[in-house]
Design an enzyme around this catalytic site. Structure first.
Site, short mmCIF file in Angstrom:
data_model
loop_
_atom_site.label_atom_id
_atom_site.label_comp_id
_atom_site.label_asym_id
_atom_site.label_seq_id
_atom_site.Cartn_x
_atom_site.Cartn_y
_atom_site.Cartn_z
N GLU A 163 1.37 -1.21 -0.02
CA GLU A 163 0.08 -0.20 -0.45
C GLU A 163 1.01 1.20 -0.25
O GLU A 163 1.80 1.28 0.04
CB GLU A 163 -1.28 -0.15 0.59
N PRO A 164 0.10 1.66 -0.60
CA PRO A 164 1.17 3.88 -0.32
C PRO A 164 1.44 4.03 1.06
O PRO A 164 0.56 4.02 1.97
CB PRO A 164 -0.19 4.80 -0.92
N SER B 288 6.73 -2.48 3.42
CA SER B 288 7.15 -3.64 3.70
C SER B 288 5.72 -4.09 4.92
O SER B 288 6.70 -5.28 5.69
CB SER B 288 8.77 -4.00 4.09
N PHE C 261 1.87 -0.70 -6.69
CA PHE C 261 3.65 -1.58 -7.17
C PHE C 261 3.52 -2.69 -7.12
O PHE C 261 3.89 -4.02 -7.52
CB PHE C 261 4.63 -1.34 -5.70
N GLU D 254 9.25 -17.13 -2.70
CA GLU D 254 9.11 -16.26 -3.23
C GLU D 254 9.87 -15.97 -3.18
O GLU D 254 11.27 -15.26 -3.82
CB GLU D 254 8.22 -15.29 -3.02
N ARG E 125 37.29 -7.04 -26.76
CA ARG E 125 37.43 -6.02 -27.00
C ARG E 125 38.63 -5.36 -26.69
O ARG E 125 39.67 -5.80 -26.31
CB ARG E 125 36.94 -5.07 -26.20
N GLN F 197 30.80 -1.84 -16.16
CA GLN F 197 32.81 -1.12 -15.77
C GLN F 197 33.02 -1.68 -16.57
O GLN F 197 33.77 -0.65 -17.41
CB GLN F 197 32.97 -1.38 -14.74
N GLY G 287 32.12 -0.38 -19.94
CA GLY G 287 32.97 1.40 -20.40
C GLY G 287 31.13 1.96 -21.01
O GLY G 287 30.36 1.88 -20.35
#
Length: 380
Positions: A129-130, A134, A158, A243, A269, A337, A340
């Protein structure tokens, strides 16, 4: 115990089935769906026809029955689609539907379960709920019993699959304050007084629809009560162990895919006349990433094995979830990272994994809530 010991031939067959489905039905379209913020509804039907939606569901409804490592294998292969949003939406039935088949009346099960497992209807779980986050025990959405209906008032936010779900397993307050006053109701789309708000825009999981829900004198039939009145908190908590295990599996596989992408990129690369893998700093970074993924994955498998054996693993699954999400945080960060500037570009797999990963230490119980559970189990 090795990985091979955890997965039997049936599990490996399921893994191959999910892998083929991902390669055929999802990967060719994933970039398009991510940018669109959605995917075709018919994907649910295709997933059902391939047997994916029935994994873990009761055999009486045509499912596979409970098999922890079958679910783990299927989850790992679904993560390889590289879109957390697609996986989350297709999997919203895993949190919305179990309370119905475990505690719903025979009539309610008959009406809801087969249609969802066939991909014809979509199931969602509505707890958050808003302003609540948790703090499940203090939810405010109120349901008052009036004759043959509950009158529901409140809101949720959500909610995964919130926009296009047909059936919502909704946590409501029917009694006094605290966990003892919570019940679960099955609310159907189109019920008078129930409205779905806008689709929420998120940092990650772009292809997953996430919504707000509103209840204004919403009339829900009493036969849509799931489990005993004021007994909903137990129903909610009983599903959290699985879950959280699946969230740990998701985090570990997110890290694994990011590692694989980084390894391939480092070999190909060229920089300063040699591959990135030719630099010790890059090799050591990749070695550390691989070590973290291996350790976290093996711990999660061990916890899964204990859950499969029927043990109470609240402590260890909380640890596994936190360990896995920490691992994924570090590995997705390092993968970007290594890439890049390319890793900062939309459409790069590691970029998507990086932003999708961020929800995993929040959803299903935050990192901090997991630590609180761990501390309590340690007697603190």
């Amino acid at each position: 115990m090795s990985t091979l010991d955890y997965f039997n031939d049936t599990h490996r067959m399921v893994r191959e089935t999910v892998k083929a489905f991902v390669e055929r039905e999802i990967r060719p379209h994933v970039d398009e769906w991510e940018e669109a913020g959605t995917f075709p509804r018919e994907l649910y039907v295709k997933a059902a026809q391939a047997g994916l939606l029935g994994i873990g569901a009761p055999e009486r409804w045509g499912g596979t029955g409970e098999d922890v490592f079958m679910k783990v294998a299927a989850c790992e292969e679904m993560v390889r689609c590289t879109s957390g949003g697609v996986g989350a939406s297709l999997g919203s039935l895993d949190i919305g539907l179990p309370p119905v088949w475990k505690w719903g009346s025979d009539a309610l099960q008959e009406r809801v379960v087969p249609a969802v497992l066939a991909g014809e209807k979509i199931s969602a779980l509505a707890i958050t709920e808003p302003g609540g986050g948790s703090d499940v025990a203090n939810l405010r959405t109120r349901a008052v019993k009036e004759g043959d209906h509950y009158r529901v008032n409140g809101s949720k936010t959500f909610i995964t699959s919130g926009v296009r779900a047909d059936y919502y397993t909704v946590a409501v307050r029917t009694g006094d304050a605290g966990f003892g006053g919570i019940s679960l109701l099955l609310v159907e789309k189109g019920t008078p007084g129930f409205t779905v708000g806008r689709q929420l825009k998120k940092m990650g999981w772009w292809a997953s629809d996430t919504a707000e829900l509103f209840f204004e004198d919403c009339q829900v039939p009493v036969e849509n009560l799931i489990g005993p009145e004021n007994g909903g908190f137990y129903c909610i908590m009983s599903n959290f162990q699985m879950e959280r295990l699946i969230l740990a599996v998701t985090a570990n596989m997110t890290a694994q895919v990011a590692l694989e992408e980084a390894l391939a990129y480092a070999r190909e690369r060229q920089a300063f006349g040699r591959p990135l893998a030719g630099f010790q700093v890059t090799r050591h970074k990749l070695a550390e990433m691989a070590t973290m993924v291996k350790a976290s994955t093996e711990f999660t498998y061990r916890v899964a094995a204990r859950i499969a054996a029927g043990e109470d693993c609240v402590l260890d699954v909380s640890m596994a979830k936190n360990q896995a999400t920490q691992c994924a945080d570090r590995v997705t960060w390092d993968a970007v990272q290594i890439f890049g500037g390319s890793g900062f570009m939309r459409g790069t797999v590691v970029e998507r994994l990086f932003r999708d990963n961020r929800i995993l230490s929040i959803g299903g119980g935050t990192y901090e809530i997991m630590n609180e559970i761990i501390a309590k189990r340690l007697g603190l």
